[in-house]
Design an enzyme around this catalytic site. Structure first.
Site, PDB file in Angstrom:
ATOM      1  CD  GLU A   1      -1.725  -2.351   1.700  1.00  0.00           C
ATOM      2  OE1 GLU A   1      -0.525  -2.554   2.025  1.00  0.00           O
ATOM      3  OE2 GLU A   1      -2.624  -3.200   1.851  1.00  0.00           O
TER       4      GLU A   1
ATOM      5  CG  PHE B   1     -10.139  -8.783  11.871  1.00  0.00           C
ATOM      6  CD1 PHE B   1      -8.894  -9.206  12.341  1.00  0.00           C
ATOM      7  CD2 PHE B   1     -10.409  -8.907  10.519  1.00  0.00           C
ATOM      8  CE1 PHE B   1      -7.949  -9.742  11.471  1.00  0.00           C
ATOM      9  CE2 PHE B   1      -9.470  -9.442   9.635  1.00  0.00           C
ATOM     10  CZ  PHE B   1      -8.239  -9.867  10.120  1.00  0.00           C
ATOM     11  CD  GLN B   2      -7.589  -6.897   8.167  1.00  0.00           C
ATOM     12  OE1 GLN B   2      -8.452  -6.671   7.319  1.00  0.00           O
ATOM     13  NE2 GLN B   2      -6.437  -7.488   7.887  1.00  0.00           N
TER      14      GLN B   2
ATOM     15  CE  LYS C   1     -17.882  -5.876   4.160  1.00  0.00           C
ATOM     16  NZ  LYS C   1     -16.897  -6.722   3.511  1.00  0.00           N
TER      17      LYS C   1
ATOM     18  CG  MET D   1      22.945  11.673   2.844  1.00  0.00           C
ATOM     19  SD  MET D   1      24.199  12.724   2.113  1.00  0.00           S
ATOM     20  CE  MET D   1      23.318  13.369   0.701  1.00  0.00           C
TER      21      MET D   1
HETATM   22  C1  LIG Z   1      12.658   5.669   5.138  1.00  0.00           C
HETATM   23  C2  LIG Z   1      13.952   6.318   5.483  1.00  0.00           C
HETATM   24  N1  LIG Z   1      14.733   5.786   6.459  1.00  0.00           N
HETATM   25  C3  LIG Z   1      15.924   6.360   6.759  1.00  0.00           C
HETATM   26  C4  LIG Z   1      16.349   7.485   6.099  1.00  0.00           C
HETATM   27  C5  LIG Z   1      17.683   8.137   6.467  1.00  0.00           C
HETATM   28  N2  LIG Z   1      18.594   8.092   5.296  1.00  0.00           N
HETATM   29  C6  LIG Z   1      18.761   9.148   4.491  1.00  0.00           C
HETATM   30  S1  LIG Z   1      19.795   8.805   3.212  1.00  0.00           S
HETATM   31  C7  LIG Z   1      20.050   7.247   3.758  1.00  0.00           C
HETATM   32  C8  LIG Z   1      20.964   6.320   3.001  1.00  0.00           C
HETATM   33  C9  LIG Z   1      20.397   5.915   1.697  1.00  0.00           C
HETATM   34  O1  LIG Z   1      21.192   4.884   1.174  1.00  0.00           O
HETATM   35  P1  LIG Z   1      21.110   4.520  -0.352  1.00  0.00           P
HETATM   36  O2  LIG Z   1      19.716   4.365  -0.787  1.00  0.00           O
HETATM   37  O3  LIG Z   1      21.998   3.344  -0.610  1.00  0.00           O
HETATM   38  O4  LIG Z   1      21.645   5.810  -1.074  1.00  0.00           O
HETATM   39  P2  LIG Z   1      23.141   6.420  -1.113  1.00  0.00           P
HETATM   40  O5  LIG Z   1      23.173   7.517  -0.105  1.00  0.00           O
HETATM   41  O6  LIG Z   1      24.087   5.319  -0.785  1.00  0.00           O
HETATM   42  O7  LIG Z   1      23.252   6.936  -2.498  1.00  0.00           O
HETATM   43  C10 LIG Z   1      19.345   7.006   4.931  1.00  0.00           C
HETATM   44  C11 LIG Z   1      19.384   5.753   5.685  1.00  0.00           C
HETATM   45  C12 LIG Z   1      15.477   8.012   5.128  1.00  0.00           C
HETATM   46  N3  LIG Z   1      15.762   9.131   4.463  1.00  0.00           N
HETATM   47  N4  LIG Z   1      14.314   7.395   4.816  1.00  0.00           N
END
Ligand SMILES: Cc1ncc(C[n+]2csc(CCOP(=O)(O)OP(=O)(O)O)c2C)c(N)n1
Ligand SMILES: [Mg+2]
Lengths: 168, 565
Positions: B49, B111-112, B161, B478
């Site tokens: 979803e 439920f749900q 529903k 990042m």
């Molecule tokens: C749902 C979610 N969880 C955690 C983060 C924190 N976060 C920001 S960038 C990142 C790393 C992303 O890794 P990747 O997709 O491999 O991209 P890269 O930076 O390596 O290009 C994280 C964990 C986020 N932005 N979104």
């Protein structure tokens, strides 16, 4: 600082819809705004409720509060009473211990503040006081040494002075 | 003729000219799904979803139309939350319909059952629990109106529903009556006149453009405005494609990973005109040092955006095209003045040119290891000008913003406000459904990709030719970059050490997988992907510890950039 973090009284006219109180309260908590008091009840037009909110914050916060309130779809009008003339009333119900030697004193205080006794027992009076919040505070200060059993305050409600209503 | 609530919902969607919905069935929406078979509405079955909502979001971002998603009650509804919050932060028009347990059971921990209206109150523009079938068509009408007008946003309709089964006459309201909702469209004339005066007096003006420019389809007006004033333009991540990156007046993105010259221009400007932007902390850096010499004019449809984070000298509430148009006409009343203005600001433009020459947007190239920026440049080179680029969140997202040339509005789909990993693939999916003939590319990270990789199945099922480029650094890159720069290289939980065979993963779903691990393979892999019908996943094994530069450290002013690491 005191003037910066001043208290503000805001009236909000909202659709009398399911969940509207949560929307307003949620807005305050979600954005870290203070609520000192909030009262709400339907108006003459029962599709509209009127809330009176007392909040505090500096000018910037107050501006955000009114803008954010206005942004709610259910908000019809926001009136900020800062810098305008208004009448303000709050009601308190106060239950005071009243023994042989304090009964007369309690009644005298009720009298001076134009309150009413609304419930009496052998050991207590419950009184109703209406007025500006400062008046309520004065009564409470006087009754405290005698012994306040329980108290409930409505929070202030306000209306703008003059002949005009909120919608003209 | 009487109709059921579920039929009324679908009739109402037709009235709103909805041709596609994204969703996932379940017990409390089973009647809607049954009736859906009888309506000319395409349904895309995502595999989660959250992805249904991101797809509806991508559909909306690519087209400007309202995206629609459907989910069942309870877990279906709670799975939509991240998608809704993502759309809310980026002001994307969307209607989300959730099933709910029958009204007599609400509040009983049935439920749900989940109180999705309560849960989404702070992440929707508005939401509804429908308690009476006679209110349904009015509510749907209002929901679409609220979602697409003013500052757009997601609206949720929770439909129990029993209300879906109840019957009443169907009549779609002609108009919307909402006494509490009247967005200001027309900019105040006096404010407009003041703005024109301030522009005339400016010597170092900058236009600062945000996502509002896309939301209001003000792209063309903006180009005309910038050219009329000969004023340099900086954009936010959300404003990126609203103004062509390759335009001579474009300085690219400002803020934390903005260009040197964009940040220098803002810091030294004497007039900053904010257009549909909200001074996010990723843009301003240390607020006290943001545009310290500038008077600030802020044009926005949403009054709450104005003076929220920064002081504003001249607020103008209104629809951007209206306000920009009015300012332009005011200025054009005096042609000599306009010519003089361009002359007065010429030294400013050459100052900016020298900043640009001093520190252009660049990176160290290599013929041994694939530089992620190189992949972005190659994708830009090999795709069509109108290709739609979606991203996930992380370094790859920032490199895309820095090194891709966006030529047209609505070609860059990225989660700017919430920064949601897992957004890109389903958003690309939704965009491809909306624009079957366009090239749609998801630029992804190895971490983000795994947050919604199940959508490969959806791409294959509907033969959606989305191309996925994973910049695989085996890191949550990042976060690793921050750990390297500010935490002494203590890489806590950021290495993604299980080497995943992304090519095989694609193949397992019936998509095509391609791998490049040497720079000289990059171009041929991209070409091959673009030439291959259907969904293709490209895995690029990139330099693992490359950093996104320039960077404004947390708490610094935006002209205090680290330029290289
Ligand atoms: C749902 C979610 N969880 C955690 C983060 C924190 N976060 C920001 S960038 C990142 C790393 C992303 O890794 P990747 O997709 O491999 O991209 P890269 O930076 O390596 O290009 C994280 C964990 C986020 N932005 N979104
Ligand atoms: Mg990574």
């Amino acid at each position: 600082m005191a003037s910066h973090e001043a208290k503000h009284t805001i009236s909000v006219l909202v659709e009398n819809e399911f969940g509207v109180l949560t929307r307003v309260a949620g807005l305050f908590s979600g954005r870290g705004f203070n609520i000192e008091s909030l009262s709400v009840a339907p108006t003459l037009d029962d599709s509209i409720s009127r809330m009176t909110i007392v909040t505090s914050g500096d000018e910037r916060i107050l501006e955000q509060i009114t803008k954010q309130l206005n942004k709610l779809i259910d908000t019809i009008k926001v009136i900020d009473f800062t810098d305008s003339e208004y009448v303000e009333r709050e009601m308190a119900l106060i239950k005071v211990q009243a023994t042989e030697d304090t009964r007369a004193e309690v009644l005298r205080i009720v009298d001076i503040f134009r309150g009413n006794v609304v419930d009496v027992t052998a050991r207590s009076y419950t009184m109703e006081i209406t007025g500006a919040p400062s008046k309520i505070k004065a009564v409470i200060d006087l009754l405290k040494p005698i012994g306040i059993q329980e108290i409930v305050r409505s929070g202030p409600v306000v209306l703008g002075r003059g002949a005009k209503g909120w919608n003209g | 003729m009487k109709r059921t609530g579920s039929q009324i919902l679908l009739e109402s969607l037709l009235q709103e000219e909805v041709d596609t919905v994204f969703g996932y069935p379940g017990g409390t929406v089973i009647n809607i799904y049954n009736d859906l078979l009888d309506y000319p509405i395409k349904h895309i079955l995502t595999r989660h979803e959250q992805a249904a909502v991101h797809s509806a979001d991508g559909y909306a971002r690519a087209t400007g139309k309202v995206g629609v998603a459907i989910a069942t009650s309870g877990p279906g509804a709670t799975n939509t939350v991240t998608g809704i919050a993502t759309a809310y932060m980026d002001s994307i028009p969307m209607v989300v319909i959730t099933g709910q347990v029958p009204t007599p059971l609400i509040g009983n921990d049935a439920f749900q059952e989940a109180d999705i209206v309560g849960i989404t109150r702070s992440i929707t523009k508005h939401n509804y629990l429908v308690k009476d079938v006679r209110d349904l068509s009015r509510i749907v009408k209002q929901a679409f109106y609220i979602a697409r007008t003013g500052r757009p946003g997601p609206v949720l309709i929770d439909l129990p529903k029993d209300v879906q089964l109840a019957t009443t006459e169907f009549a779609y309201p002609e108009s919307v009556e909402l006494r509490g909702y009247k967005p200001t469209i027309s900019g105040n004339v006096r404010q407009v006149e003041k703005a024109a005066k301030m522009i005339m007096a400016a010597r170092r003006p900058v236009l600062y453009v945000g996502g509002g420019a896309t939301a209001s389809d003000a792209g063309k007006d903006l180009i005309a405005f910038a050219e009329l004033l000969q004023t340099p333009v900086v954009t936010t991540l959300m404003g990126m494609a609203a103004f062509p990156t390759g335009h001579p007046l474009s300085l690219g993105m400002l803020g934390m990973h903005g260009t040197y010259y964009a940040n220098m221009a803002v810091t030294n400007s004497d007039l900053l005109i904010a257009i549909g932007a909200r001074f996010d902390d990723r843009v301003t850096g240390r607020v006290a040092a943001f545009a310290p010499k500038a008077k600030i004019v802020h044009i926005d449809i949403d009054p709450t955006s104005i003076k929220k984070n920064v002081r504003v000298d001249l607020p103008i509430v209104g629809e951007l095209r209206d306000v920009i148009g009015k300012i332009s006409s005011k200025l054009q009343e005096d042609k000599d003045q306009i010519a003089a203005l361009s002359e007065h600001t010429a030294p400013w433009r050459s100052q900016i040119d020298s900043w640009r020459a001093q520190y252009p947007m660049t990176y160290k190239s290599s013929d041994k290891v694939i530089k992620p920026q190189y992949v972005i440049e190659k994708i830009r080179e090999l795709t069509r000008e109108d290709a739609i680029i979606a991203t996930e969140v992380g370094q790859h997202q920032m490199w895309t913003a820095q090194f891709f040339n966006f030529c047209h509005p609505r070609t860059f789909l990225t989660s700017g406000g919430l920064g949601t990993m897992g957004f890109g693939l389903p958003a690309a999916l939704g965009a491809q459904v909306a624009c079957p003939d366009r090239q749609v590319i998801d630029i992804s990270g190895d971490g983000s990709f795994q947050m919604n990789s199940q959508e490969l199945a959806t791409l294959v099922q509907y033969k959606l030719p989305v191309k996925i480029a994973i910049l695989n650094n085996n890191f949550l890159g990042m976060v690793r970059q921050w750990q390297q720069l500010f935490f002494d290289r203590r890489y806590s939980q950021t290495p993604l050490d299980v080497p995943i065979d992304f090519v095989k993963l694609a193949e397992a779903y019936g998509a095509t997988g391609l791998l490049a691990d040497k720079p000289d393979q990059v171009e041929s892999v991209i070409r091959k992907a673009l030439d291959t019908p259907g969904p293709v996943l490209m895995e690029f094994r990139v330099d693992r510890e490359e950093n996104v530069m320039p960077m404004v450290p947390a708490g610094a002013a935006i002209d205090e950039m680290v330029l290289a690491s």
